[in-house]
Design a protein around this motif. Structure first.
Motif, PDB file in Angstrom:
ATOM      1  N   ALA A  45       0.837  -1.203   0.000  1.00 56.69           N
ATOM      2  CA  ALA A  45       0.000   0.000   0.000  1.00 56.69           C
ATOM      3  C   ALA A  45       0.869   1.248   0.000  1.00 56.69           C
ATOM      4  CB  ALA A  45      -0.919   0.003   1.227  1.00 56.69           C
ATOM      5  N   GLU A  46       1.956   1.180   0.755  1.00 51.05           N
ATOM      6  CA  GLU A  46       2.897   2.299   0.842  1.00 51.05           C
ATOM      7  C   GLU A  46       3.538   2.553  -0.520  1.00 51.05           C
ATOM      8  OE1 GLU A  46       3.604   4.430   2.996  1.00 51.05           O
ATOM      9  OE2 GLU A  46       5.634   5.145   2.567  1.00 51.05           O
ATOM     10  N   ILE A  47       3.986   1.418  -1.151  1.00 54.18           N
ATOM     11  CA  ILE A  47       4.587   1.525  -2.482  1.00 54.18           C
ATOM     12  C   ILE A  47       3.598   2.147  -3.449  1.00 54.18           C
ATOM     13  CG2 ILE A  47       5.539   0.210  -4.420  1.00 54.18           C
ATOM     14  CD1 ILE A  47       6.608  -1.807  -2.398  1.00 54.18           C
ATOM     15  N   GLU A  48       2.349   1.638  -3.390  1.00 58.07           N
ATOM     16  CA  GLU A  48       1.283   2.154  -4.253  1.00 58.07           C
ATOM     17  C   GLU A  48       1.122   3.665  -4.097  1.00 58.07           C
ATOM     18  OE1 GLU A  48      -1.288   1.196  -7.270  1.00 58.07           O
ATOM     19  OE2 GLU A  48       0.179  -0.061  -6.205  1.00 58.07           O
ATOM     20  N   ARG A  49       1.197   4.118  -2.835  1.00 55.52           N
ATOM     21  CA  ARG A  49       0.989   5.530  -2.523  1.00 55.52           C
ATOM     22  C   ARG A  49       2.091   6.395  -3.165  1.00 55.52           C
ATOM     23  NH1 ARG A  49       2.545   9.350   0.577  1.00 55.52           N
ATOM     24  NH2 ARG A  49       4.229   8.110   1.502  1.00 55.52           N
ATOM     25  N   VAL A  50       3.342   5.913  -3.041  1.00 57.73           N
ATOM     26  CA  VAL A  50       4.465   6.678  -3.595  1.00 57.73           C
ATOM     27  C   VAL A  50       4.373   6.729  -5.122  1.00 57.73           C
ATOM     28  CG1 VAL A  50       6.983   6.809  -3.797  1.00 57.73           C
ATOM     29  CG2 VAL A  50       5.936   6.108  -1.641  1.00 57.73           C
ATOM     30  N   ILE A  51       4.016   5.556  -5.728  1.00 55.85           N
ATOM     31  CA  ILE A  51       3.880   5.527  -7.183  1.00 55.85           C
ATOM     32  C   ILE A  51       2.860   6.560  -7.641  1.00 55.85           C
ATOM     33  CG2 ILE A  51       3.023   4.154  -9.136  1.00 55.85           C
ATOM     34  CD1 ILE A  51       4.336   1.725  -7.930  1.00 55.85           C
ATOM     35  N   LYS A  52       1.738   6.588  -6.957  1.00 54.31           N
ATOM     36  CA  LYS A  52       0.690   7.577  -7.266  1.00 54.31           C
ATOM     37  C   LYS A  52       1.200   8.997  -7.107  1.00 54.31           C
ATOM     38  CE  LYS A  52      -3.666   6.178  -8.088  1.00 54.31           C
ATOM     39  NZ  LYS A  52      -3.984   4.829  -7.561  1.00 54.31           N
ATOM     40  N   GLU A  53       1.916   9.195  -5.983  1.00 54.56           N
ATOM     41  CA  GLU A  53       2.383  10.531  -5.644  1.00 54.56           C
ATOM     42  C   GLU A  53       3.287  11.098  -6.753  1.00 54.56           C
ATOM     43  OE1 GLU A  53       4.231  10.902  -1.720  1.00 54.56           O
ATOM     44  OE2 GLU A  53       5.387  12.569  -2.541  1.00 54.56           O
ATOM     45  N   PHE A  54       4.189  10.229  -7.288  1.00 51.47           N
ATOM     46  CA  PHE A  54       5.110  10.697  -8.322  1.00 51.47           C
ATOM     47  C   PHE A  54       4.524  10.574  -9.728  1.00 51.47           C
ATOM     48  CE2 PHE A  54       8.061  10.309  -4.843  1.00 51.47           C
ATOM     49  CZ  PHE A  54       8.948  11.364  -5.067  1.00 51.47           C
TER      50      PHE A  54
END
Lengths: 325, 324
Positions: A45-54
């Motif tokens: 979920a954390e990885i997903e969040r960063v991918i979205k963020e960038f």
């Protein structure tokens, strides 16, 4: 002249645009920076969040569009690694690289021009043959190896010059550079010599070839027939003619000195932009890579323009379109 | 009258990898003050090398092997390089064949002219030197010289450029000008003008002229004496009248017959049979032997010496003496 410069500037923007598109897409093909930024053991979920963020989940072209919009307002993105804007990060490192390139260009000209003219004037002499063989060595020895040897000899064995860093900086006319202090000069000498070696050889060979060609021209013989001194024939009549190709090459090579000083900067731990780009490639720091390449291309384009303008001063037969004469 | 230039037994050889080229082989001639002497010959006969030898401008692999060149009272072979440099462009000037190549393309005309004066007169002011140069340009028929001084060579036509080189040669009022085919690269109409002007300027200043050319028609009109060169040697020399109207050497005769003229219209043009021998392998005897209608067995074996004839001309031929 003004019209010409405007035209060239416009062309430059087209070149920059096409080039940035290629670089942007290219950089997106290699590696996934996400794993550089966060630990692979993180929550999905954390990885997903960063991918979205960038915005890595969007199509490349859409990412590029965002990038362009940001660039238009002077924002080249933030370094993934250091978290600060990419452009100031690079520009901060640039003076060190430029000063290294300028000084090494200076070294190569001061050595190559006189030696090249000498070897061209007296091709039969033993000294000329030694100079020319030496220039082949300068061409063919790998920069990193020569750099290490220079450190071994001058820093380790003889202990004459320091081997790493930029040393003290001095300020002159508002420019901060290690060229303005003795300590700084002692630091810049070895890396500049290392970087100069290749250019030195090519300028030397070019100067020699030019001398050999020009010396046979009628106007040189006519200058001698006028009773001019040897030094006037060489320094005015000959030199001004061979400077035309030399200036072209120097102008273009100066760009490559700046762009590819990476090896020397790495060997001598010179805190310039070249070292920064190497580090950024290792870390897949996309914004820094893209911004660096765009700056370098802009720099090349600018240098080309300068060379063209210089050219018209050196060679009166070259007339720049739109100039008044 | 004491000659201003005396060349005696000059030999200038080129030592190349393919062999020794005897570009100038034992030539002697003299020029009196104010006199115009023609040096005539085909390409490669050694005319230009003779000019360069006088000025000490022979470059390696060339070398003056022997001979004397006396200019006034100076032995040009013995003086220092510095003295020679003082004479070049000052007492002896030279005009080159190809006006497109003689001016440095990247220097303004004024730079190239003023430096010629300053090289020989260290004390002259920039303004005085400039004025002298501008007047010299006017003298050779270049209009609005002030503007032209600022121009670069590529802004001039061939004829204009040759005028500029003539003006440069005249700048220091030399005693002798060596003009190496100065009109060959020019249009015929321009040719006439340039010849006329040079003749006039030399008359006015009392400058002697060595006119090097392959064009007999040109020298016939302006010279006092003519020397004819063939394969590095002078084979006939004498007054212009004698050489043109009663040529004795078969080569000179052939040259004169080869000049196209209108009264021979419709006739086939005369040509000298055969070719100039290669300078690398000159025959043991007379170099013209193979092409000569007077040749004999002796010509193959023996080098003809220069002999003076009753009418004052010099000849190198083994057979003419027998004939007359």
């Amino acid at each position: 002249m003004t019209v010409y410069i405007l035209q060239r500037t416009l062309q430059s923007f087209v070149v920059l645009f096409v080039m940035s598109l290629i670089v942007f897409c290219g950089v997106n093909l290699i590696g996934d920076p996400i794993y550089m930024m966060i630990s692979p053991e993180s929550e999905p979920a954390e990885i997903e969040r960063v991918i979205k963020e960038f915005g890595f989940d969007r199509p490349v072209l859409e990412q590029y569009w965002f990038f362009l919009k940001n660039v238009a307002s002077g924002d080249f993105g933030r370094s993934f690694v250091q978290g600060i804007p990419a452009l100031p990060l690079i520009l901060e490192r640039f003076p060190a690289t430029i000063e290294l390139a300028v000084f090494s260009l200076f070294i190569s000209l001061v050595i190559a021009l006189p030696l090249g003219v000498y070897a061209g004037l007296y091709p039969e002499r033993k000294s000329s043959k030694i100079i020319m063989s030496g220039s082949i060595l300068g061409f063919s020895m790998p920069t990193f190896w020569v750099g290490i040897m220079l450190i071994m000899l001058f820093a380790v064995k003889l202990d004459w010059l320091p081997s790493t860093g930029r040393g003290e900086l001095g300020t002159f006319l508002g420019i901060e550079s290690s060229l303005f202090t003795l300590n700084g000069l002692s630091h810049i000498f070895l890396p500049a010599l290392n970087l100069a070696l290749f250019k030195l050889s090519s300028v030397l060979r070019l100067t020699r070839a030019g001398t050999r060609e020009v010396i046979l021209q009628d106007y040189i013989k006519f200058a001698r027939a006028k009773g001019l001194s040897h030094s006037r024939v060489i320094n005015v009549h000959l030199l001004k003619n061979i400077l035309i190709p030399v200036v072209t090459v120097i102008g273009l090579e100066f760009g490559s000195l700046v762009a590819f000083s990476t090896v020397t900067e790495t060997v001598f731990a010179w805190p310039g932009a070249g070292k920064l780009i190497i580090d950024s490639v290792y870390n897949l720091d996309r914004p820094v890579i893209v911004a660096y390449l765009i700056i370098i291309v802009a720099f090349f384009v600018f240098l080309n323009l300068i060379v063209d303008i210089l050219y018209s001063f050196l060679d009166p037969r070259v007339r720049i379109k739109g100039s008044s004469e | 009258m004491k000659p201003i230039l005396e060349v005696e037994n000059l030999k200038t050889y080129f030592f190349t990898k393919e062999g020794v080229v005897k570009a100038v082989d034992d030539i002697s001639f003299h020029i009196n003050p104010g006199e115009i002497v023609g040096l005539v010959g085909e390409s490669g006969s050694g005319k230009t090398i003779t000019g360069f030898s006088i000025l000490g401008l022979i470059d390696s692999p060339g070398k003056i092997v022997s001979g004397n060149i006396k200019f006034k009272d100076l032995d040009l072979q013995k003086i220092s390089a510095k003295q020679m440099q003082d004479i070049r462009g000052n007492r002896i000037a030279m005009i080159f064949q190809d006006p497109m190549m003689t001016l440095n393309p990247v220097l303004r005309i004024e730079t190239q002219m003023i430096e010629t004066i300053k090289a020989h007169n260290k004390t002259i002011s920039q303004q005085d030197a400039y004025n002298t140069c501008r007047d010299a340009l006017g003298l050779v028929g270049i209009s609005s010289p002030d503007e032209r001084m600022k121009a670069y060579p590529h802004q001039f036509s061939g004829g204009m450029r040759q005028r500029v080189s003539i003006a440069i040669a005249l700048l220091n009022k030399p005693d002798l000008i060596i003009a190496d085919e100065p009109t060959t690269a020019l249009d015929v109409t321009i040719q006439g003008q340039v010849i006329f002007e040079m003749q006039k300027l030399c008359k006015e200043s009392g400058t002697a002229l060595l006119w090097v050319t392959h064009d007999l028609a040109v020298v016939a009109g302006i010279t006092d004496r003519i020397s004819v060169m063939y394969a590095g040697r002078i084979i006939e020399q004498g007054t212009t009248d004698k050489i043109i109207n009663q040529p004795l050497h078969p080569y000179t005769q052939g040259l004169i017959k080869s000049v196209p003229s209108k009264n021979k219209k419709g006739e086939k043009l005369h040509q000298i049979d055969g070719m100039v021998p290669s300078m690398f392998s000159l025959p043991k005897g007379c170099a013209f032997e193979e092409r000569c209608y007077l040749r004999s067995e002796q010509c193959k074996q023996e080098q003809p010496l220069e002999t003076q004839y009753a009418d004052g001309r010099f000849l190198r031929c083994l057979n003419i003496g027998k004939q007359t």
